[in-house]
Design a protein around this motif. Structure first.
Motif, PDB file in Angstrom:
ATOM      1  N   UNK A 174       0.907  -1.203   0.111  1.00 16.56           N
ATOM      2  CA  UNK A 174       0.100   0.049   0.147  1.00 16.56           C
ATOM      3  C   UNK A 174       0.977   1.342   0.004  1.00 16.56           C
ATOM      4  N   UNK A 175       1.784   1.190   0.903  1.00 17.85           N
ATOM      5  CA  UNK A 175       2.707   2.418   0.763  1.00 17.85           C
ATOM      6  C   UNK A 175       3.464   2.531  -0.414  1.00 17.85           C
ATOM      7  N   UNK A 176       4.031   1.552  -1.187  1.00 15.40           N
ATOM      8  CA  UNK A 176       4.423   1.699  -2.499  1.00 15.40           C
ATOM      9  C   UNK A 176       3.587   2.079  -3.492  1.00 15.40           C
ATOM     10  N   UNK A 177       2.371   1.958  -3.216  1.00 17.46           N
ATOM     11  CA  UNK A 177       1.197   2.212  -4.364  1.00 17.46           C
ATOM     12  C   UNK A 177       1.316   3.876  -4.555  1.00 17.46           C
ATOM     13  N   UNK A 178       1.811   4.429  -3.510  1.00 17.35           N
ATOM     14  CA  UNK A 178       1.987   5.882  -3.696  1.00 17.35           C
ATOM     15  C   UNK A 178       3.047   6.423  -4.621  1.00 17.35           C
ATOM     16  N   UNK A 179       3.841   5.625  -5.252  1.00 16.22           N
ATOM     17  CA  UNK A 179       4.946   5.633  -6.225  1.00 16.22           C
ATOM     18  C   UNK A 179       5.984   6.407  -5.541  1.00 16.22           C
ATOM     19  N   UNK A 180       6.608   7.391  -6.201  1.00 19.85           N
ATOM     20  CA  UNK A 180       7.761   8.086  -5.473  1.00 19.85           C
ATOM     21  C   UNK A 180       7.506   8.564  -4.127  1.00 19.85           C
ATOM     22  N   UNK A 181       6.016   8.894  -3.957  1.00 16.52           N
ATOM     23  CA  UNK A 181       5.853   9.394  -2.463  1.00 16.52           C
ATOM     24  C   UNK A 181       5.760   8.365  -1.462  1.00 16.52           C
ATOM     25  N   UNK A 182       6.169   7.099  -1.710  1.00 15.08           N
ATOM     26  CA  UNK A 182       6.069   5.951  -0.835  1.00 15.08           C
ATOM     27  C   UNK A 182       7.427   5.366  -0.707  1.00 15.08           C
ATOM     28  N   UNK A 183       7.847   4.857   0.428  1.00 12.84           N
ATOM     29  CA  UNK A 183       9.068   4.277   0.418  1.00 12.84           C
ATOM     30  C   UNK A 183       9.347   3.373   1.789  1.00 12.84           C
ATOM     31  N   UNK A 184      10.038   2.123   1.460  1.00 12.13           N
ATOM     32  CA  UNK A 184      10.086   1.269   2.441  1.00 12.13           C
ATOM     33  C   UNK A 184      11.411   1.095   2.793  1.00 12.13           C
ATOM     34  N   UNK A 185      11.593   1.521   4.173  1.00  9.24           N
ATOM     35  CA  UNK A 185      13.006   1.753   4.589  1.00  9.24           C
ATOM     36  C   UNK A 185      13.418   0.273   5.508  1.00  9.24           C
ATOM     37  N   UNK A 186      14.543   0.453   6.116  1.00  5.78           N
ATOM     38  CA  UNK A 186      15.271  -0.687   6.807  1.00  5.78           C
ATOM     39  C   UNK A 186      14.277  -0.830   7.994  1.00  5.78           C
ATOM     40  N   UNK A 187      14.606  -2.061   8.905  1.00  2.22           N
ATOM     41  CA  UNK A 187      13.743  -2.598   9.725  1.00  2.22           C
ATOM     42  C   UNK A 187      14.155  -1.772  11.087  1.00  2.22           C
ATOM     43  N   UNK A 188      13.243  -1.738  12.023  1.00  2.00           N
ATOM     44  CA  UNK A 188      13.133  -0.925  13.382  1.00  2.00           C
ATOM     45  C   UNK A 188      14.624  -1.256  14.269  1.00  2.00           C
ATOM     46  N   UNK A 189      15.153  -2.650  13.803  1.00  2.00           N
ATOM     47  CA  UNK A 189      16.485  -2.911  14.530  1.00  2.00           C
ATOM     48  C   UNK A 189      17.492  -2.469  13.783  1.00  2.00           C
ATOM     49  N   UNK A 190      17.494  -1.849  12.854  1.00  2.51           N
ATOM     50  CA  UNK A 190      18.461  -1.230  11.972  1.00  2.51           C
ATOM     51  C   UNK A 190      18.276   0.294  11.869  1.00  2.51           C
ATOM     52  N   UNK A 191      17.460   0.805  12.777  1.00  4.26           N
ATOM     53  CA  UNK A 191      16.885   2.126  12.978  1.00  4.26           C
ATOM     54  C   UNK A 191      16.414   2.699  11.498  1.00  4.26           C
ATOM     55  N   UNK A 192      15.428   1.810  10.975  1.00  2.00           N
ATOM     56  CA  UNK A 192      14.945   2.147   9.532  1.00  2.00           C
ATOM     57  C   UNK A 192      14.323   3.343   9.356  1.00  2.00           C
ATOM     58  N   UNK A 193      13.978   3.877  10.355  1.00  4.34           N
ATOM     59  CA  UNK A 193      13.101   5.388  10.446  1.00  4.34           C
ATOM     60  C   UNK A 193      14.144   6.181   9.782  1.00  4.34           C
ATOM     61  N   UNK A 194      15.389   6.206  10.172  1.00  6.11           N
ATOM     62  CA  UNK A 194      16.441   7.117   9.628  1.00  6.11           C
ATOM     63  C   UNK A 194      16.620   7.070   7.959  1.00  6.11           C
ATOM     64  N   UNK A 195      16.572   5.674   7.513  1.00 11.33           N
ATOM     65  CA  UNK A 195      16.572   5.612   6.078  1.00 11.33           C
ATOM     66  C   UNK A 195      15.283   6.142   5.392  1.00 11.33           C
ATOM     67  N   UNK A 196      14.134   6.237   6.080  1.00  8.79           N
ATOM     68  CA  UNK A 196      12.957   6.866   5.485  1.00  8.79           C
ATOM     69  C   UNK A 196      13.361   8.574   5.624  1.00  8.79           C
ATOM     70  N   UNK A 197      13.447   8.810   6.658  1.00  9.74           N
ATOM     71  CA  UNK A 197      13.879  10.294   6.604  1.00  9.74           C
ATOM     72  C   UNK A 197      14.797  10.718   5.520  1.00  9.74           C
TER      73      UNK A 197
END
Length: 285
Positions: A257-280
């Protein structure tokens, strides 16, 4: 992508994981520092969790997130600057007592929440109580008679916790009698594997609704918001956001569903790899 004016993110599975001392019960320092930096840049940072506010208060304070926050699955809005409840959605007292009685009669473990406390019946204390104490960083008030306590309280969330399919079906069956007055949203926690939490709030109240209330207060457009989560239930609020992020540990259905937003959607790394930072980083924050 400097169009982003606000970030709305779930907590458990997004910035909090199950590794004690690293990302449990609090996020890593690196993540907290990044949240602080983003907020200082003028972007609102809203923690959108089913947890009570006192369980995320340390994160809010450490990251200096001095904008309105939502908690208890959308049941309350809190101004962290002066610790005032901006808005709360209370469950009708007779509904709360009736539902709780039926859960107790069917031996379903249950917690009842006001804006600043949560209660359990003393004879229900078990493994769940201990595990939840850790993840909430706050202990419940144990009382002899939960029904009597609810009668004299303003309850904003009722939380049945289940482990077996049979227990969950029992909760759903009981809840079905109240579906015109209440709403239920199931969630899990990375540090409490095997359990399912049924977040019950007043009808129409949800994480999505709370985000829309905050958007209205700050006069932000939904297309200027980045929503981030790890489970399908998070799509409830992410769906209204112009930008979307999913953690690497997110469910496959949320990632799609997130990737359905095209360039406005992104899947980052896992929480155990501080994935929130890759999304930011992807969104230029």
């Amino acid at each position: 992508m400097n169009k982003i004016k606000a970030i709305v993110l779930d907590v458990d599975g997004v910035i909090v994981g199950d590794k004690t001392g690293f990302n449990a019960p609090y996020p890593p320092t690196e993540v907290v520092n990044k949240l602080r930096q983003i907020r200082k840049s003028g972007v609102y940072v809203i923690l959108c969790s089913a947890k009570p506010y006192y369980s995320v208060k340390k994160i809010v304070n450490d990251a200096q997130l001095n904008n309105i926050q939502t908690a208890l699955a959308g049941a309350i809005l809190i101004d962290p600057v002066n610790l005032t409840v901006v808005k709360k959605h209370v469950i009708e007292n007779n509904i709360a007592t009736g539902l709780t009685k039926k859960f107790l009669d069917n031996n379903i473990y249950i917690e009842a929440y006001t804006t600043d406390k949560y209660f359990i019946q003393k004879n229900q204390k078990n493994e769940i109580t201990k595990l939840h104490n850790f993840t909430l960083s706050f202990e419940p008030i144990m009382i002899e008679d939960l029904i009597n306590q609810i009668k004299k309280s303003e309850i904003v969330k009722i939380l049945p916790v289940t482990k077996t399919d049979e227990e969950r079906k029992t909760v759903e069956r009981i809840f079905s009698e109240y579906k015109e007055k209440l709403v239920i949203g199931w969630s899990t926690h990375p540090a409490i594997k095997g359990y399912f939490f049924g977040n019950i709030t007043a009808s129409g109240i949800s994480k999505k609704q709370s985000v829309l209330e905050i958007v209205d207060l700050y006069q932000i457009k939904t297309e200027e918001i980045l929503g981030i989560g790890d489970s399908l239930t998070d799509w409830d609020f992410i769906s209204v956001c112009g930008f979307a992020g999913a953690m690497g540990n997110a469910t496959d259905d949320l990632k799609k569903l997130v990737l359905s937003k095209g360039n406005n959607g992104y899947v980052g790394k896992s929480v155990d790899k501080n994935g929130i930072l890759s999304i930011f980083e992807y969104f230029g924050l």
